[in-house]
Design a protein around this motif. Structure first.
Motif, PDB file in Angstrom:
ATOM      1  N   PHE A 203       0.835  -1.200   0.000  1.00 23.19           N
ATOM      2  CA  PHE A 203       0.000   0.000   0.000  1.00 23.19           C
ATOM      3  C   PHE A 203       0.870   1.251   0.000  1.00 23.19           C
ATOM      4  CE2 PHE A 203      -2.900  -3.190   1.571  1.00 23.19           C
ATOM      5  CZ  PHE A 203      -4.139  -2.806   1.095  1.00 23.19           C
ATOM      6  N   TYR A 204       2.067   1.136   0.602  1.00 26.69           N
ATOM      7  CA  TYR A 204       3.020   2.229   0.711  1.00 26.69           C
ATOM      8  C   TYR A 204       4.411   1.706   0.369  1.00 26.69           C
ATOM      9  CZ  TYR A 204      -0.647   4.950   2.953  1.00 26.69           C
ATOM     10  OH  TYR A 204      -1.826   5.610   3.198  1.00 26.69           O
ATOM     11  N   GLY A 205       5.295   2.617  -0.030  1.00 26.35           N
ATOM     12  CA  GLY A 205       6.646   2.231  -0.385  1.00 26.35           C
ATOM     13  C   GLY A 205       7.461   1.793   0.821  1.00 26.35           C
ATOM     14  N   TRP A 206       8.395   0.882   0.587  1.00 28.58           N
ATOM     15  CA  TRP A 206       9.235   0.365   1.658  1.00 28.58           C
ATOM     16  C   TRP A 206      10.482   1.219   1.876  1.00 28.58           C
ATOM     17  CZ3 TRP A 206       9.403  -5.653   0.582  1.00 28.58           C
ATOM     18  CH2 TRP A 206       8.079  -6.166   0.673  1.00 28.58           C
ATOM     19  N   ASP A 207      10.635   2.279   1.125  1.00 35.63           N
ATOM     20  CA  ASP A 207      11.809   3.136   1.257  1.00 35.63           C
ATOM     21  C   ASP A 207      11.581   4.294   2.214  1.00 35.63           C
ATOM     22  OD1 ASP A 207      10.046   4.088  -1.056  1.00 35.63           O
ATOM     23  OD2 ASP A 207      11.255   5.855  -0.625  1.00 35.63           O
ATOM     24  N   THR A 208      10.331   4.627   2.494  1.00 34.55           N
ATOM     25  CA  THR A 208      10.028   5.812   3.290  1.00 34.55           C
ATOM     26  C   THR A 208      10.195   5.519   4.783  1.00 34.55           C
ATOM     27  OG1 THR A 208       7.682   5.255   3.497  1.00 34.55           O
ATOM     28  CG2 THR A 208       8.331   6.513   1.562  1.00 34.55           C
ATOM     29  N   PRO A 209      10.220   6.564   5.613  1.00 35.72           N
ATOM     30  CA  PRO A 209      10.267   6.329   7.058  1.00 35.72           C
ATOM     31  C   PRO A 209       8.901   5.947   7.613  1.00 35.72           C
ATOM     32  CG  PRO A 209      10.271   8.676   6.617  1.00 35.72           C
ATOM     33  CD  PRO A 209      10.387   7.991   5.283  1.00 35.72           C
ATOM     34  N   ASP A 210       8.176   5.168   6.861  1.00 27.82           N
ATOM     35  CA  ASP A 210       6.929   4.561   7.312  1.00 27.82           C
ATOM     36  C   ASP A 210       7.298   3.320   8.115  1.00 27.82           C
ATOM     37  OD1 ASP A 210       3.939   4.160   7.100  1.00 27.82           O
ATOM     38  OD2 ASP A 210       4.602   2.328   6.122  1.00 27.82           O
ATOM     39  N   VAL A 211       6.345   2.690   8.741  1.00 30.42           N
ATOM     40  CA  VAL A 211       6.626   1.498   9.541  1.00 30.42           C
ATOM     41  C   VAL A 211       7.252   0.378   8.718  1.00 30.42           C
ATOM     42  CG1 VAL A 211       4.824   2.000  11.230  1.00 30.42           C
ATOM     43  CG2 VAL A 211       4.253   0.653   9.188  1.00 30.42           C
ATOM     44  N   ARG A 212       7.154   0.437   7.404  1.00 24.32           N
ATOM     45  CA  ARG A 212       7.668  -0.619   6.525  1.00 24.32           C
ATOM     46  C   ARG A 212       9.165  -0.525   6.260  1.00 24.32           C
ATOM     47  NH1 ARG A 212       2.658   0.841   5.784  1.00 24.32           N
ATOM     48  NH2 ARG A 212       1.075  -0.555   4.963  1.00 24.32           N
ATOM     49  N   TRP A 213       9.853   0.379   6.919  1.00 25.28           N
ATOM     50  CA  TRP A 213      11.264   0.590   6.621  1.00 25.28           C
ATOM     51  C   TRP A 213      12.111  -0.662   6.803  1.00 25.28           C
ATOM     52  CZ3 TRP A 213      14.835  -0.290  10.440  1.00 25.28           C
ATOM     53  CH2 TRP A 213      14.404  -0.229  11.771  1.00 25.28           C
ATOM     54  N   SER A 214      11.738  -1.528   7.744  1.00 21.94           N
ATOM     55  CA  SER A 214      12.537  -2.746   7.935  1.00 21.94           C
ATOM     56  C   SER A 214      12.335  -3.729   6.790  1.00 21.94           C
ATOM     57  CB  SER A 214      12.211  -3.409   9.278  1.00 21.94           C
ATOM     58  OG  SER A 214      10.896  -3.921   9.306  1.00 21.94           O
ATOM     59  N   LEU A 215      11.144  -3.734   6.181  1.00 20.36           N
ATOM     60  CA  LEU A 215      10.941  -4.525   4.966  1.00 20.36           C
ATOM     61  C   LEU A 215      11.880  -4.038   3.870  1.00 20.36           C
ATOM     62  CD1 LEU A 215       7.035  -4.837   4.812  1.00 20.36           C
ATOM     63  CD2 LEU A 215       8.651  -6.716   5.128  1.00 20.36           C
ATOM     64  N   GLY A 216      12.030  -2.712   3.766  1.00 18.75           N
ATOM     65  CA  GLY A 216      12.938  -2.147   2.773  1.00 18.75           C
ATOM     66  C   GLY A 216      14.382  -2.469   3.073  1.00 18.75           C
ATOM     67  N   LEU A 217      14.749  -2.488   4.344  1.00 20.40           N
ATOM     68  CA  LEU A 217      16.126  -2.790   4.722  1.00 20.40           C
ATOM     69  C   LEU A 217      16.510  -4.212   4.349  1.00 20.40           C
ATOM     70  CD1 LEU A 217      18.786  -2.250   6.234  1.00 20.40           C
ATOM     71  CD2 LEU A 217      17.598  -2.905   8.353  1.00 20.40           C
ATOM     72  N   THR A 218      15.690  -5.188   4.722  1.00 16.70           N
ATOM     73  CA  THR A 218      16.029  -6.582   4.414  1.00 16.70           C
ATOM     74  C   THR A 218      16.000  -6.829   2.902  1.00 16.70           C
ATOM     75  OG1 THR A 218      13.724  -7.209   4.840  1.00 16.70           O
ATOM     76  CG2 THR A 218      15.293  -7.484   6.639  1.00 16.70           C
ATOM     77  N   TRP A 219      15.068  -6.169   2.202  1.00 13.38           N
ATOM     78  CA  TRP A 219      15.032  -6.294   0.739  1.00 13.38           C
ATOM     79  C   TRP A 219      16.307  -5.743   0.122  1.00 13.38           C
ATOM     80  CZ3 TRP A 219      15.397  -2.513  -3.012  1.00 13.38           C
ATOM     81  CH2 TRP A 219      15.165  -2.930  -4.327  1.00 13.38           C
ATOM     82  N   MET A 220      16.750  -4.580   0.580  1.00  7.81           N
ATOM     83  CA  MET A 220      17.966  -3.975   0.042  1.00  7.81           C
ATOM     84  C   MET A 220      19.171  -4.876   0.274  1.00  7.81           C
ATOM     85  SD  MET A 220      19.252  -1.245  -1.535  1.00  7.81           S
ATOM     86  CE  MET A 220      18.217   0.192  -1.232  1.00  7.81           C
ATOM     87  N   ALA A 221      19.272  -5.448   1.474  1.00  6.42           N
ATOM     88  CA  ALA A 221      20.394  -6.328   1.780  1.00  6.42           C
ATOM     89  C   ALA A 221      20.395  -7.558   0.877  1.00  6.42           C
ATOM     90  CB  ALA A 221      20.332  -6.753   3.254  1.00  6.42           C
TER      91      ALA A 221
END
Length: 367
Positions: A304-322
């Motif tokens: 629903f929202y991007g994983w790159d923003t300082p939204d609660v999904r930031w950890s999803l973005g971190l593990t994806w980036m790694a």
């Protein structure tokens, strides 16, 4: 005579026993109303006489605070209202938590009178600096608490403060532990990684300007920069990025000079990530960039929202980036299981609900 007194004695004893809970009750209530003290995201010393029962959310990025609030069981019932920015303030919560749309009661940029009409005990705002609205609310007897919500460390402090506000520090500890586990997992995966093993990475946000595509890079202190660094990459844009407070427009000449190993695309609002990526990789000028020429271009996932923003999904973005930058070091990564774990542990959603409500919204070109 001795036996005659016995029933009377028992009656008195029974009354005393019954009185104990009554005597204890005021102490219990007094404990629940003990002052709450902490420093908020703007560094302000906050002292609340008792647990607030009616919360209002106003200011920029209200959905960031809202998404965090709904991780607590007390959150929905304590929310008295919030500022509505854009069409609705949370597609995500509207789809999964019936009744949330009825909380969108304030028009954009509400004044103190409108906010006071909600009769809040406390107003929550996103930010790290006090603004005049908070002073006006204070004069009306309505305290304000700021949540920074920009970096992992700020998130931990903000979650702890929210747990205190809601009277549920245990839940706050659980949420913090979840995020810290993701961060620790990536840190362990990247342990011993030499500088020569870190790919140079460029994160750009695509947008449309005057009928043409343009790209910008994030500020040095922003979540996107942290995600690249923590995931074992070297952000190439740091010299050009603003220290704080905005995106910086960059041109192709600058990008060619950086010559990144990897290119990560972000798109927001009306642009489609896949369309933008297809345009970029087909453009003759962009093809001169090594990452594009060698096919190392991805767009940041979103649901629903991007994983790159300082939204609660930031950890999803971190593990994806790694996993994107170092798949051999993140062999246990699977994007669907990451999503199941995140929404189950932080929102209590069943696997079936995640499968039917969340997964269809996920957009990614890397799993």
């Amino acid at each position: 005579m001795r036996f005659g007194r016995f029933p009377f004695f028992m009656i008195i004893l029974g009354l005393l026993i019954m009185a104990v809970p009554c005597l204890a009750a005021p102490l219990s209530r007094q404990g629940a109303q003990a002052p709450i003290e902490f420093k908020d995201g703007a560094g302000n010393a906050v002292k609340l006489a008792r647990l607030p029962q009616r919360l209002a959310i106003v200011g920029r990025g209200p959905q960031y605070l809202l998404h965090l609030l709904y991780m607590f069981p007390e959150g929905p019932e304590r929310l008295a209202g919030m500022e509505q920015r854009g069409r609705i303030s949370s597609d995500f919560l509207s789809a999964l938590f019936p009744g949330i749309d009825g909380k969108l009661t304030l028009l954009p940029n509400p004044g103190p009178e409108s906010i006071a009409g909600l009769h809040p005990d406390l107003v929550l705002m996103k930010g790290s600096q006090s603004i005049p609205l908070a002073e006006a609310l204070s004069k009306a007897g309505i305290p304000t608490v700021y949540l920074s919500l920009e970096t992992p460390e700020e998130y931990y402090g903000d979650i702890s403060n929210l747990g205190a506000i809601l009277g549920n520090p245990k839940r706050a500890e659980e949420i913090i532990a979840f995020y810290k586990a993701d961060v620790s997992r990536v840190e362990k995966a990247m342990a011993g990684l030499g500088d020569g093993e870190k790919p140079s990475v460029l994160v750009v946000m695509g947008s449309m300007r005057s009928g043409k595509y343009a790209v910008r890079v994030p500020a040095q202190a922003w979540m996107q920069t942290y995600q690249v660094k923590a995931a074992g990459g070297r952000p190439v844009w740091l010299d050009a990025a603003e220290q704080s407070g905005g995106w910086t427009v960059v041109n192709l000449e600058q990008i060619a000079a950086w010559d990144p190993d990897r290119l990560i695309i972000i798109v927001w609002y009306s642009l489609d990530a896949l369309e933008f990526k297809n345009w970029l990789v087909a453009d003759p000028q962009w093809k001169k960039i090594r990452a594009v020429a060698e096919g190392r271009v991805n767009y940041f996932p979103s649901d629903f929202y991007g994983w790159d923003t300082p939204d609660v999904r930031w950890s999803l973005g971190l593990t994806w980036m790694a996993a994107n930058l170092h798949p051999a070091r993140m062999k246990d990564y699977g994007i669907e299981e990451e999503i199941y774990s995140f929404y189950n542990k932080l929102y209590g959603l069943s696997r079936e609900k995640i499968r039917t409500k969340i997964l269809p919204k996920v957009k990614t070109d890397f799993r």
